[in-house]
Design an enzyme around this catalytic site. Structure first.
Site, PDB file in Angstrom:
ATOM      1  N   ASP A  98       0.842  -1.200   0.000  1.00 31.59           N
ATOM      2  CA  ASP A  98       0.000   0.000   0.000  1.00 31.59           C
ATOM      3  C   ASP A  98       0.881   1.257   0.000  1.00 31.59           C
ATOM      4  O   ASP A  98       1.810   1.343   0.805  1.00 31.59           O
ATOM      5  CB  ASP A  98      -0.886  -0.036   1.261  1.00 31.59           C
ATOM      6  CG  ASP A  98      -2.049   0.945   1.196  1.00 31.59           C
ATOM      7  OD1 ASP A  98      -1.894   2.023   0.598  1.00 31.59           O
ATOM      8  OD2 ASP A  98      -3.116   0.635   1.773  1.00 31.59           O
ATOM      9  N   HIS A 100      -0.469   4.519   0.071  1.00 29.56           N
ATOM     10  CA  HIS A 100      -1.181   5.700   0.589  1.00 29.56           C
ATOM     11  C   HIS A 100      -0.561   6.167   1.906  1.00 29.56           C
ATOM     12  O   HIS A 100      -0.509   5.386   2.850  1.00 29.56           O
ATOM     13  CB  HIS A 100      -2.660   5.373   0.794  1.00 29.56           C
ATOM     14  CG  HIS A 100      -3.362   5.023  -0.474  1.00 29.56           C
ATOM     15  ND1 HIS A 100      -3.404   3.735  -0.961  1.00 29.56           N
ATOM     16  CD2 HIS A 100      -4.028   5.791  -1.376  1.00 29.56           C
ATOM     17  CE1 HIS A 100      -4.075   3.728  -2.103  1.00 29.56           C
ATOM     18  NE2 HIS A 100      -4.463   4.963  -2.378  1.00 29.56           N
ATOM     19  N   SER A 151      -5.251  -4.293   2.058  1.00 32.91           N
ATOM     20  CA  SER A 151      -4.418  -3.899   3.206  1.00 32.91           C
ATOM     21  C   SER A 151      -5.019  -4.361   4.518  1.00 32.91           C
ATOM     22  O   SER A 151      -4.301  -4.588   5.500  1.00 32.91           O
ATOM     23  CB  SER A 151      -4.229  -2.383   3.233  1.00 32.91           C
ATOM     24  OG  SER A 151      -3.603  -1.972   2.048  1.00 32.91           O
TER      25      SER A 151
HETATM   26 CO1  B1M Z   1      -5.682   5.476  -4.136  1.00 33.93          CO
HETATM   27  N1  B1M Z   1      -7.263   4.395  -3.716  1.00 33.93           N
HETATM   28  N2  B1M Z   1      -4.987   4.061  -5.245  1.00 33.93           N
HETATM   29  N3  B1M Z   1      -4.248   6.706  -4.535  1.00 33.93           N
HETATM   30  N4  B1M Z   1      -6.681   6.793  -3.269  1.00 33.93           N
HETATM   31  C1  B1M Z   1      -8.192   4.919  -2.727  1.00 33.93           C
HETATM   32  C2  B1M Z   1      -7.853   4.433  -1.316  1.00 33.93           C
HETATM   33  C3  B1M Z   1      -9.586   4.350  -3.274  1.00 33.93           C
HETATM   34  C4  B1M Z   1     -10.657   4.194  -2.171  1.00 33.93           C
HETATM   35  C5  B1M Z   1     -10.084   5.303  -4.384  1.00 33.93           C
HETATM   36  C6  B1M Z   1     -11.346   4.790  -5.063  1.00 33.93           C
HETATM   37  O1  B1M Z   1     -11.295   3.939  -5.902  1.00 33.93           O
HETATM   38  N5  B1M Z   1     -12.485   5.310  -4.716  1.00 33.93           N
HETATM   39  C7  B1M Z   1      -9.128   3.037  -3.902  1.00 33.93           C
HETATM   40  C8  B1M Z   1      -9.127   1.796  -2.988  1.00 33.93           C
HETATM   41  C9  B1M Z   1     -10.115   0.758  -3.435  1.00 33.93           C
HETATM   42  C10 B1M Z   1     -10.118  -0.420  -2.530  1.00 33.93           C
HETATM   43  O2  B1M Z   1      -9.151  -1.093  -2.278  1.00 33.93           O
HETATM   44  N6  B1M Z   1     -11.302  -0.659  -2.040  1.00 33.93           N
HETATM   45  C11 B1M Z   1      -7.734   3.386  -4.378  1.00 33.93           C
HETATM   46  C12 B1M Z   1      -7.031   2.689  -5.407  1.00 33.93           C
HETATM   47  C13 B1M Z   1      -7.817   1.617  -6.144  1.00 33.93           C
HETATM   48  C14 B1M Z   1      -5.700   2.973  -5.753  1.00 33.93           C
HETATM   49  C15 B1M Z   1      -4.801   2.256  -6.785  1.00 33.93           C
HETATM   50  C16 B1M Z   1      -4.911   0.720  -6.817  1.00 33.93           C
HETATM   51  C17 B1M Z   1      -5.110   2.867  -8.161  1.00 33.93           C
HETATM   52  C18 B1M Z   1      -4.358   2.278  -9.351  1.00 33.93           C
HETATM   53  O3  B1M Z   1      -3.156   2.302  -9.388  1.00 33.93           O
HETATM   54  N7  B1M Z   1      -5.120   1.751 -10.252  1.00 33.93           N
HETATM   55  C19 B1M Z   1      -3.408   2.710  -6.342  1.00 33.93           C
HETATM   56  C20 B1M Z   1      -2.867   1.774  -5.253  1.00 33.93           C
HETATM   57  C21 B1M Z   1      -1.395   1.733  -5.191  1.00 33.93           C
HETATM   58  C22 B1M Z   1      -0.944   0.921  -3.991  1.00 33.93           C
HETATM   59  O4  B1M Z   1      -1.174   1.314  -2.852  1.00 33.93           O
HETATM   60  N8  B1M Z   1      -0.319  -0.214  -4.234  1.00 33.93           N
HETATM   61  C23 B1M Z   1      -3.715   4.041  -5.747  1.00 33.93           C
HETATM   62  C24 B1M Z   1      -2.838   5.124  -5.757  1.00 33.93           C
HETATM   63  C25 B1M Z   1      -3.121   6.374  -5.234  1.00 33.93           C
HETATM   64  C26 B1M Z   1      -2.223   7.596  -5.426  1.00 33.93           C
HETATM   65  C27 B1M Z   1      -0.720   7.243  -5.367  1.00 33.93           C
HETATM   66  C28 B1M Z   1      -2.531   8.234  -6.757  1.00 33.93           C
HETATM   67  C29 B1M Z   1      -2.731   8.528  -4.257  1.00 33.93           C
HETATM   68  C30 B1M Z   1      -1.973   8.343  -2.939  1.00 33.93           C
HETATM   69  C31 B1M Z   1      -0.888   9.365  -2.716  1.00 33.93           C
HETATM   70  C32 B1M Z   1      -0.299   9.279  -1.332  1.00 33.93           C
HETATM   71  O5  B1M Z   1      -0.901   8.837  -0.372  1.00 33.93           O
HETATM   72  N9  B1M Z   1       0.930   9.717  -1.236  1.00 33.93           N
HETATM   73  C33 B1M Z   1      -4.156   7.981  -4.021  1.00 33.93           C
HETATM   74  C34 B1M Z   1      -5.176   8.693  -3.311  1.00 33.93           C
HETATM   75  C35 B1M Z   1      -4.867  10.134  -2.957  1.00 33.93           C
HETATM   76  C36 B1M Z   1      -6.426   8.104  -2.970  1.00 33.93           C
HETATM   77  C37 B1M Z   1      -7.680   8.755  -2.333  1.00 33.93           C
HETATM   78  C38 B1M Z   1      -8.364   9.556  -3.434  1.00 33.93           C
HETATM   79  C39 B1M Z   1      -7.449   9.651  -1.123  1.00 33.93           C
HETATM   80  C40 B1M Z   1      -6.665   9.049   0.035  1.00 33.93           C
HETATM   81  C41 B1M Z   1      -6.227  10.119   1.013  1.00 33.93           C
HETATM   82  O6  B1M Z   1      -5.096  10.566   1.006  1.00 33.93           O
HETATM   83  N10 B1M Z   1      -7.159  10.619   1.845  1.00 33.93           N
HETATM   84  C42 B1M Z   1      -8.497   7.476  -1.881  1.00 33.93           C
HETATM   85  C43 B1M Z   1      -9.999   7.685  -1.863  1.00 33.93           C
HETATM   86  C44 B1M Z   1     -10.487   8.191  -0.526  1.00 33.93           C
HETATM   87  O7  B1M Z   1      -9.964   7.808   0.523  1.00 33.93           O
HETATM   88  N11 B1M Z   1     -11.467   9.013  -0.549  1.00 33.93           N
HETATM   89  C45 B1M Z   1      -7.901   6.406  -2.705  1.00 33.93           C
HETATM   90  C46 B1M Z   1      -6.899  11.669   2.811  1.00 33.93           C
HETATM   91  C47 B1M Z   1      -6.303  11.084   4.111  1.00 33.93           C
HETATM   92  C48 B1M Z   1      -6.052  12.188   5.132  1.00 33.93           C
HETATM   93  O8  B1M Z   1      -7.254  10.186   4.624  1.00 33.93           O
HETATM   94  O9  B1M Z   1      -5.649   8.222   4.488  1.00 33.93           O
HETATM   95  O10 B1M Z   1      -8.131   7.872   4.953  1.00 33.93           O
HETATM   96  P1  B1M Z   1      -6.904   8.694   5.079  1.00 33.93           P
HETATM   97  O11 B1M Z   1      -6.575   8.883   6.646  1.00 33.93           O
HETATM   98  C49 B1M Z   1      -7.580   9.207   7.582  1.00 33.93           C
HETATM   99  C50 B1M Z   1      -8.156   7.987   8.309  1.00 33.93           C
HETATM  100  O12 B1M Z   1      -8.286   6.864   7.472  1.00 33.93           O
HETATM  101  C51 B1M Z   1      -7.245   7.801   9.489  1.00 33.93           C
HETATM  102  O13 B1M Z   1      -6.847   9.137   9.811  1.00 33.93           O
HETATM  103  C52 B1M Z   1      -6.917   9.998   8.678  1.00 33.93           C
HETATM  104  C53 B1M Z   1      -7.787  11.202   9.020  1.00 33.93           C
HETATM  105  O14 B1M Z   1      -7.412  11.851  10.179  1.00 33.93           O
HETATM  106  N12 B1M Z   1      -6.041   6.982   9.404  1.00 33.93           N
HETATM  107  C54 B1M Z   1      -5.438   6.518  10.543  1.00 33.93           C
HETATM  108  C55 B1M Z   1      -5.299   6.574   8.349  1.00 33.93           C
HETATM  109  N13 B1M Z   1      -4.273   5.854   8.750  1.00 33.93           N
HETATM  110  C56 B1M Z   1      -4.320   5.799  10.102  1.00 33.93           C
HETATM  111  C57 B1M Z   1      -3.479   5.170  11.022  1.00 33.93           C
HETATM  112  C58 B1M Z   1      -3.797   5.288  12.382  1.00 33.93           C
HETATM  113  C59 B1M Z   1      -4.912   6.020  12.787  1.00 33.93           C
HETATM  114  C60 B1M Z   1      -5.738   6.633  11.888  1.00 33.93           C
HETATM  115  O15 B1M Z   1      -3.053   4.751  13.354  1.00 33.93           O
HETATM  116  C61 B1M Z   1      -1.856   4.088  13.039  1.00 33.93           C
END
Ligand code: B1M
Length: 213
Positions: A98, A100, A151
């Site tokens: 992963d 992200h 993940s």
């Molecule tokens: Co990706 N991606 N992505 N992506 N991406 C998602 C996660 C996805 C839901 C988008 C979608 O299709 N709607 C989807 C997952 C589908 C699934 O598995 N069900 C997805 C996909 C499919 C993919 C790829 C497979 C796409 C491809 O290549 N075809 C690929 C995967 C690559 C890989 O990991 N092997 C991929 C790639 C990417 C980018 C690189 C382009 C980029 C990431 C850049 C980066 O992180 N440096 C990206 C992004 C930006 C997203 C979305 C749009 C946004 C994620 C984000 O940063 N959110 C995402 C859709 C979405 O989530 N709406 C998506 C903002 C962030 C602050 O929130 O990380 O959730 P988040 O953290 C939150 C909580 O979750 C929590 O606290 C935070 C808030 O305070 N939290 C924790 C997180 N970690 C924690 C740990 C803790 C406690 C709390 O304690 C240890």
């Protein structure tokens, strides 16, 4: 567009032009964390929705991620800091497979602003690397982040590998792919120590504080 809509649209459009003045404007009304959790997160959710509907390509999502990262970096200086002595030491990692890291890095900022020493191992971290870091750093807890559905399963494997290595430090897990229920029913039973789910970064801080008490 209203200020809040503009903030979301920088993320959706992946553009930074005008971003910093608007962040300054927003800080007159909201705290730095509220700007992140409100308009910026709503923008990111929209990006996820558009990406899911094939209306955005990965390169565009990367630009959105850049805007989110730049915003968080800028806002960090305005976040509340608690300059107490070190409360604990925590490893953070995005699990194997992963990439992200925006959420994990936000957790790092919140924890390190509140008295924790963080060892951030980065992305795609295999269990072996976590085991090695744990043995070297003697941390109080291990934090795992993951956003992909696969993940969540990787966290189960990681918990098993840590257990096999004889580690039973508390594990904090978070990320969009997880739920409290999955954590309790699937990850918890595979591990000898506590496994705790955090819904966001602030929740992660609350849990860490309770653990250290
Ligand atoms: Co990706 N991606 N992505 N992506 N991406 C998602 C996660 C996805 C839901 C988008 C979608 O299709 N709607 C989807 C997952 C589908 C699934 O598995 N069900 C997805 C996909 C499919 C993919 C790829 C497979 C796409 C491809 O290549 N075809 C690929 C995967 C690559 C890989 O990991 N092997 C991929 C790639 C990417 C980018 C690189 C382009 C980029 C990431 C850049 C980066 O992180 N440096 C990206 C992004 C930006 C997203 C979305 C749009 C946004 C994620 C984000 O940063 N959110 C995402 C859709 C979405 O989530 N709406 C998506 C903002 C962030 C602050 O929130 O990380 O959730 P988040 O953290 C939150 C909580 O979750 C929590 O606290 C935070 C808030 O305070 N939290 C924790 C997180 N970690 C924690 C740990 C803790 C406690 C709390 O304690 C240890």
């Amino acid at each position: 567009l209203s200020l809040e809509e503009r903030l979301g649209s920088y993320v959706v459009e992946g553009t930074k032009e005008g971003l910093l003045p608007d962040l300054d404007e927003a800080l007159k009304k909201y705290s730095a964390m509220d700007v992140i959790n409100g308009p910026l997160m709503r923008g990111m959710e929209e990006v996820g929705r558009l990406f899911n509907g094939n209306e955005l390509i990965v390169a565009e999502v990367l630009q959105s991620a850049e805007v989110m990262k730049a915003s968080v970096n800028y806002l960090e200086q305005f976040m509340e800091k608690n300059e107490s002595s070190v409360k604990g030491k925590i490893i953070l990692a995005t699990v194997k497979g992963d990439v992200h890291d925006i959420g994990k890095n936000l957790v790092e900022i919140i924890l390190s602003n509140n008295g924790y020493k963080i060892i951030n191992l980065g992305i795609k971290v295999p269990p072996e690397q976590l085991i090695e870091a744990y043995r070297k750093e003697k941390v109080d807890a291990i934090g795992l982040s993951g956003l992909l559905v696969k993940s969540a399963q990787q966290m189960v494997i990681t918990a098993q590998d840590l257990r096999t290595a004889g580690i039973d430090a508390p594990i904090l897990v978070g990320g969009a792919a997880l739920t409290r229920k999955f954590t309790k029913t699937r990850i918890g039973p595979e591990y000898d120590g506590l496994v705790l789910y955090a819904k966001d970064a602030m929740d992660g801080l609350d849990i860490a504080n309770k653990l250290m008490d």
